[in-house]
Every structure is written in C-alpha cells, then in structure tokens.
Design an enzyme around this catalytic site. Sequence first.
Site, PDB file in Angstrom:
ATOM      1  N   LYS A  52      49.171 -38.876  78.649  1.00  0.00           N
ATOM      2  CA  LYS A  52      48.640 -39.240  77.329  1.00  0.00           C
ATOM      3  C   LYS A  52      47.511 -38.296  76.965  1.00  0.00           C
ATOM      4  O   LYS A  52      46.469 -38.287  77.610  1.00  0.00           O
ATOM      5  CB  LYS A  52      48.080 -40.665  77.343  1.00  0.00           C
ATOM      6  N   GLY A 101      37.798 -38.431  82.033  1.00  0.00           N
ATOM      7  CA  GLY A 101      37.153 -39.006  80.855  1.00  0.00           C
ATOM      8  C   GLY A 101      35.852 -39.679  81.241  1.00  0.00           C
ATOM      9  O   GLY A 101      35.251 -39.347  82.266  1.00  0.00           O
ATOM     10  N   SER A 102      35.441 -40.627  80.433  1.00  0.00           N
ATOM     11  CA  SER A 102      34.125 -41.243  80.637  1.00  0.00           C
ATOM     12  C   SER A 102      34.185 -42.315  81.735  1.00  0.00           C
ATOM     13  O   SER A 102      35.233 -42.912  81.966  1.00  0.00           O
ATOM     14  CB  SER A 102      33.678 -41.895  79.326  1.00  0.00           C
ATOM     15  N   GLU A 158      38.164 -38.326  87.363  1.00  0.00           N
ATOM     16  CA  GLU A 158      37.174 -37.292  87.092  1.00  0.00           C
ATOM     17  C   GLU A 158      36.325 -37.828  85.955  1.00  0.00           C
ATOM     18  O   GLU A 158      36.776 -37.894  84.813  1.00  0.00           O
ATOM     19  CB  GLU A 158      37.848 -35.971  86.680  1.00  0.00           C
ATOM     20  N   CYS A 204      32.004 -31.675  80.822  1.00  0.00           N
ATOM     21  CA  CYS A 204      31.475 -32.639  81.796  1.00  0.00           C
ATOM     22  C   CYS A 204      30.385 -32.016  82.655  1.00  0.00           C
ATOM     23  O   CYS A 204      29.444 -32.675  83.062  1.00  0.00           O
ATOM     24  CB  CYS A 204      32.597 -33.169  82.668  1.00  0.00           C
ATOM     25  N   GLU A 217      25.161 -39.262  79.071  1.00  0.00           N
ATOM     26  CA  GLU A 217      25.922 -38.052  78.758  1.00  0.00           C
ATOM     27  C   GLU A 217      26.056 -37.950  77.240  1.00  0.00           C
ATOM     28  O   GLU A 217      26.789 -38.726  76.618  1.00  0.00           O
ATOM     29  CB  GLU A 217      27.305 -38.160  79.415  1.00  0.00           C
TER      30      GLU A 217
HETATM   31  P1  TAP Z   1      37.060 -41.227  77.025  1.00  0.00           P
HETATM   32  O1  TAP Z   1      36.594 -41.950  75.826  1.00  0.00           O
HETATM   33  O2  TAP Z   1      36.812 -41.808  78.359  1.00  0.00           O
HETATM   34  O3  TAP Z   1      38.638 -40.997  76.810  1.00  0.00           O
HETATM   35  C1  TAP Z   1      39.400 -40.338  77.762  1.00  0.00           C
HETATM   36  C2  TAP Z   1      40.835 -40.778  77.611  1.00  0.00           C
HETATM   37  O4  TAP Z   1      40.916 -42.177  77.903  1.00  0.00           O
HETATM   38  C3  TAP Z   1      41.382 -40.594  76.201  1.00  0.00           C
HETATM   39  O5  TAP Z   1      42.717 -40.174  76.289  1.00  0.00           O
HETATM   40  C4  TAP Z   1      41.260 -41.997  75.633  1.00  0.00           C
HETATM   41  O6  TAP Z   1      42.162 -42.283  74.598  1.00  0.00           O
HETATM   42  C5  TAP Z   1      41.570 -42.852  76.826  1.00  0.00           C
HETATM   43  N1  TAP Z   1      41.077 -44.206  76.662  1.00  0.00           N
HETATM   44  C6  TAP Z   1      40.056 -44.638  75.881  1.00  0.00           C
HETATM   45  N2  TAP Z   1      39.913 -45.975  75.981  1.00  0.00           N
HETATM   46  C7  TAP Z   1      40.869 -46.415  76.826  1.00  0.00           C
HETATM   47  C8  TAP Z   1      41.234 -47.684  77.342  1.00  0.00           C
HETATM   48  N3  TAP Z   1      40.588 -48.801  77.004  1.00  0.00           N
HETATM   49  N4  TAP Z   1      42.265 -47.752  78.208  1.00  0.00           N
HETATM   50  C9  TAP Z   1      42.939 -46.643  78.570  1.00  0.00           C
HETATM   51  N5  TAP Z   1      42.645 -45.409  78.115  1.00  0.00           N
HETATM   52  C10 TAP Z   1      41.610 -45.284  77.261  1.00  0.00           C
HETATM   53  O7  TAP Z   1      36.481 -39.774  77.092  1.00  0.00           O
HETATM   54  P2  TAP Z   1      36.421 -38.698  75.945  1.00  0.00           P
HETATM   55  O8  TAP Z   1      35.356 -39.100  74.997  1.00  0.00           O
HETATM   56  O9  TAP Z   1      37.774 -38.418  75.427  1.00  0.00           O
HETATM   57  O10 TAP Z   1      35.994 -37.410  76.774  1.00  0.00           O
HETATM   58  C11 TAP Z   1      34.714 -37.203  77.181  1.00  0.00           C
HETATM   59  C12 TAP Z   1      34.478 -37.690  78.595  1.00  0.00           C
HETATM   60  O11 TAP Z   1      35.343 -37.005  79.499  1.00  0.00           O
HETATM   61  C13 TAP Z   1      33.091 -37.384  79.065  1.00  0.00           C
HETATM   62  O12 TAP Z   1      32.558 -38.475  79.782  1.00  0.00           O
HETATM   63  C14 TAP Z   1      33.286 -36.194  79.984  1.00  0.00           C
HETATM   64  O13 TAP Z   1      32.296 -35.974  80.906  1.00  0.00           O
HETATM   65  C15 TAP Z   1      34.578 -36.530  80.596  1.00  0.00           C
HETATM   66  N6  TAP Z   1      35.160 -35.328  81.207  1.00  0.00           N
HETATM   67  C16 TAP Z   1      35.103 -35.215  82.563  1.00  0.00           C
HETATM   68  C17 TAP Z   1      35.583 -34.085  83.166  1.00  0.00           C
HETATM   69  C18 TAP Z   1      35.507 -33.965  84.652  1.00  0.00           C
HETATM   70  S1  TAP Z   1      36.343 -32.787  85.355  1.00  0.00           S
HETATM   71  N7  TAP Z   1      34.783 -34.740  85.385  1.00  0.00           N
HETATM   72  C19 TAP Z   1      36.138 -33.070  82.412  1.00  0.00           C
HETATM   73  C20 TAP Z   1      36.165 -33.204  81.037  1.00  0.00           C
HETATM   74  C21 TAP Z   1      35.677 -34.361  80.448  1.00  0.00           C
HETATM   75  P3  TAP Z   1      41.831 -42.046  73.033  1.00  0.00           P
HETATM   76  O14 TAP Z   1      40.584 -41.286  72.940  1.00  0.00           O
HETATM   77  O15 TAP Z   1      43.020 -41.317  72.595  1.00  0.00           O
HETATM   78  O16 TAP Z   1      41.738 -43.399  72.416  1.00  0.00           O
END
Ligand code: TAP
Length: 489
Positions: free
Chosen positions: A181, A234-235, A257, A292, A391
């Site tokens: 996804k 993700g978060s 991650e 991240c 963050e």
């Molecule tokens: P999130 O809000 O956590 O979203 C990540 C993914 O999870 C998206 O595809 C999102 O879907 C999905 N998601 C959201 N709510 C969900 C739920 N209730 N159930 C299942 N899936 C759900 O993160 P983001 O804002 O996209 O990305 C930023 C975060 O990613 C930051 O915390 C960053 O640090 C982290 N990140 C970590 C790394 C590593 S390597 N540690 C690398 C890159 C990013 P939708 O958004 O499509 O609704």
Amino acid sequence: MTSNNLTVRNLAFINGNYTAAVTGKVYPVHNPADGTVITEVSACDAIDVRCAAQHARAAFDDGRWSSLRPSDKKKRMLAFADLIEANAAELAALETRNTGKPIRDTETVDIPKSVNMLRWYAEAADKIYGGVAPTAPSVHAFISREPLGVIGAVIPWNFPLYLAAYKLGPALVTGNSIVIKPADQTPLSLLRVAELASLAGIPDGVLNVVPGSGESVGQALGLDPDVDALAFTGSPQVAKRFLAYAAESNMKKVMIEGGGKCANIVLADVEDLDRAAFDAAWGVFFNNGQVCSAGSRLVVEESIADQLIEKIRNLTANIRVGDPSDPATEIGAIIDERHLNNIERFVRGGESDGAILVCGGKRLLEHTGGWYFEPTIFDHARNDMDIARDEIFGPVLTVIRAGDAEEAIDIANDSQFALGAALWTQDVTKALKYAKQLRAGQVWVNNYDGSDLTVPWGGFRLSGTGRDKSLEALNEYTGSKATWIEVAR
Ligand code: TAP
C-alpha cells in the site's frame, strides 16, 4: 492514461491487472507544487485488500514464484530493475509531480537508488545459503531460510518508490508474494512500476499494489488472515496500530521502521566547522526535512555555537526553494496542506515556548497554489520543548546549546526515538567513547547521514524494530527452519 507525457496509472494492480476498486470509489491525488489534481486514483478498501491477499496467497502456495530457481528469480528481478532504469526520466518526472521533490533529487536519488536497491537484492537471490548444525553424528540437522509467505507492506510518502524498493527487493528475492500500500498522497510511481514488474516476468499475483487510505487499506492489510508478515515504514503512532492488528488477527510478524528526532552533536574540537555547518544544514533541509533521519536537533557546545549557527544561517539564506520541476531548485514543496499546517503549528509553538527564531518560520510562494515553507532555524531551544521532542518532518532545525560533551550526549539520548545520531570531533578517544554511548541504530562520526545499501538501516525505541537494507533484510523476510534427519541409531 497520459498527462503531459507521463504514464499515469490510477487503478489498483492486482493479480497482474489494473483493476478499479470494487466500490468504484476514487480520490484525488495532488501536485504539491501548485495544488492541482493530477488524477483520481482508486480508493480501495478491505474487499480489494482481501482479493489482493488471496491472489498473493495462491501465487505463493502454487510456487509460481516461490519455487522458481534462485537464478531465475535473479534474472527476472534484474530485468525489473533494468526496466525501471530504462524509464528513469519519466519516473523521476512522475515522482516530482506527485511529491513536490526537486527534479534534481528524483533524478539523482529516488529513481537510481531504487534501481540499485532492486539490482543488489536481485544479485543476492542465488547467494543465500543454509547451514548444517553440529549435532551428534547419528543426526543430520540442516537449517534453511524459508520465505514467510505473503508480505503486506505499508509505506509513507517521503520517498515513495525508494522506500517501496526497500521492501520489494528483499521480500521478492527470498520468494515471498507481496501486497503493498503506497501512501494515499503518493501512489503514482509504484502503480506505474507494477506493470514493469509484470513485463520483467514477475508472475501475476506476486506483486500487488493497493492504493487507498491507511484507515481502510492499511488496517485491512494489518488484519488480513492471509498476510504472514507486515513491513511498515511510517510514524510510531501508526506502527503501534500494526502491532495491535497483528495481535487481533493471526499474530503476523511486524517489521517497523519508525520515525526519528536525530541529534547532530558538534563538539568544540570539531576539525572542519565549514563541513559540519554544511552537513547540519543539508542534514535537516534535504527533502524539506521530510526524512526520518533528518538531523533536526543540532546539539552544539556553547563555545562554538554562535560561529556554527552563523555559518548555517548563511548557507540557509542561499538555498533555492521553488518549483520542483526546475533543475535549479534545491528544496521543493511540502507534501500537502495538512502537513504544512502541522509544520507551521510546531513553529508557532517553538516561538511561544521561548526558542529564538534565527531565520525562516513562514509559508512561501502562496500565489502558486502549492505548499512551501521557509527553511527555519531555532536557537536557544531546550530539549523539553515540542520542537526538540517531536518529529516535525519539515524544514526546521532546532538548536540546543550544551555546556560540554557529556551534557551533549545526555541531551542526544534523551529522546523517545533512537534512529540516528552524529558526532563531530577530531579526538578519536571521544569519538569512540561517545559513539558507544549514543543510543541509535546509526551513529555517524564527522559526517551526517552516511548510508549505503550494504549497511543495515533501522533504529531502537520508537524508531522501530526491523532492519532494512543489507543482507540483514533478507533475514527479516525469511524464517529459519530446522530439518532433523536421523541417519543411524
Ligand atoms: P504515517 O502517517 O505513519 O503513514 C504511513 C503509512 O501508514 C501510510 O501509508 C498511511 O496511509 C498508513 N496508515 C495511516 N494510518 C493507518 C492506520 N490506522 N492503519 C494502517 N495504516 C495506516 O506516516 P507518514 O506521515 O506517511 O510518513 C512520515 C513518517 O514516516 C515519519 O514518522 C517518518 O519518520 C517515517 N519514516 C520512517 C523511515 C524510517 S526508515 N525509519 C523512513 C521514512 C519515513 P495513508 O497516509 O495513505 O492514509
């Protein structure tokens, strides 16, 4: 479907075919550079996930991919990487349109690194060995690594194709099927490369892409009984949901991650202050801080703080923020308006908590209809402020002054995250001592954010549990199996 010479796929990719969501629902996907709608993408939900997971299960169980000779998997994965490379210019333009990242970054980072990642894992396909245990001579006990089955992967929007490649490479070469996804904001590059996988000979049902919201598609993947393991980037808030989904369903393995609030520590005996300033600026402003491992906390020894901050401020003043499709642009747009509002909220909070704004702090280029923010520096922050603890995932540097090196290390470790930390010093004893004391999955000495796909990537604490990249990732997508054969009594 073509939009300005880009091939834009807007349907889910399930069992080798582009497929509309069962409900027929769609949602708009925007260009962050000007706020326009690029296309409307299938808004999938639990029914579509179930269908994709069942196809992935069937593909795994009948061995059309899982039982191929490793050298055959390698050939097809290499062909997949080659096809992405052959379409690199188009994919970079698509990624830029969908994410607001500068074209110079998608052309030099996102797409080529995705190709390298897939190629590196393809090469590993026929180099994975098992072992034989030193048991009694009457027994032959061998240990093999088995694919886990169906992998559910959920990724964020900051590096859509590259972070997908983190999962696809090790998951596929080890024989798993995958349902992935993308983030709802950024499904386009992954939907486009799905058909390239088919062209490369990856069988139907092995790689499925299901776009839609986290609440529907993400949750359904987390709960699906046919999904054997979940790979999430993700978060931490959402990561915890996946742990709960696993507990509520089939106890699937969850690889996480999570986020980061990385400390970049500059000690007074730093050898090259210009280099430290450059790395501090680009360590946090690259990709608009939507990284991240962004060096979002600069912890600096008081005696050199004024000098270092002045250098970073000068570098920041010259950063070109603007149209992501312009090759001269160094920082593009923020992913969406909601996230821009979030960044702005943190900045206003930093001011009211008493941190001193050195530069930035405002929206930019509002007339474009896009979502831009000035690279921003706060000085005299304390580590208990929200801008130091949370963050922000935006172009915001929080500077915390420390009396000495010991205090700097304590500040760095005082975080719920433990992804990366950097240390600048020319004293090798301090480097070794403090690198050991720093609690982080990655420690960088006299550089910021060094990485390579040969080196494992991941964190501790809320930063996660899994390891991407390197041969270690192959272990994440396989389980060890012992076969015990009695050869004599
Ligand atoms: P999130 O809000 O956590 O979203 C990540 C993914 O999870 C998206 O595809 C999102 O879907 C999905 N998601 C959201 N709510 C969900 C739920 N209730 N159930 C299942 N899936 C759900 O993160 P983001 O804002 O996209 O990305 C930023 C975060 O990613 C930051 O915390 C960053 O640090 C982290 N990140 C970590 C790394 C590593 S390597 N540690 C690398 C890159 C990013 P939708 O958004 O499509 O609704």
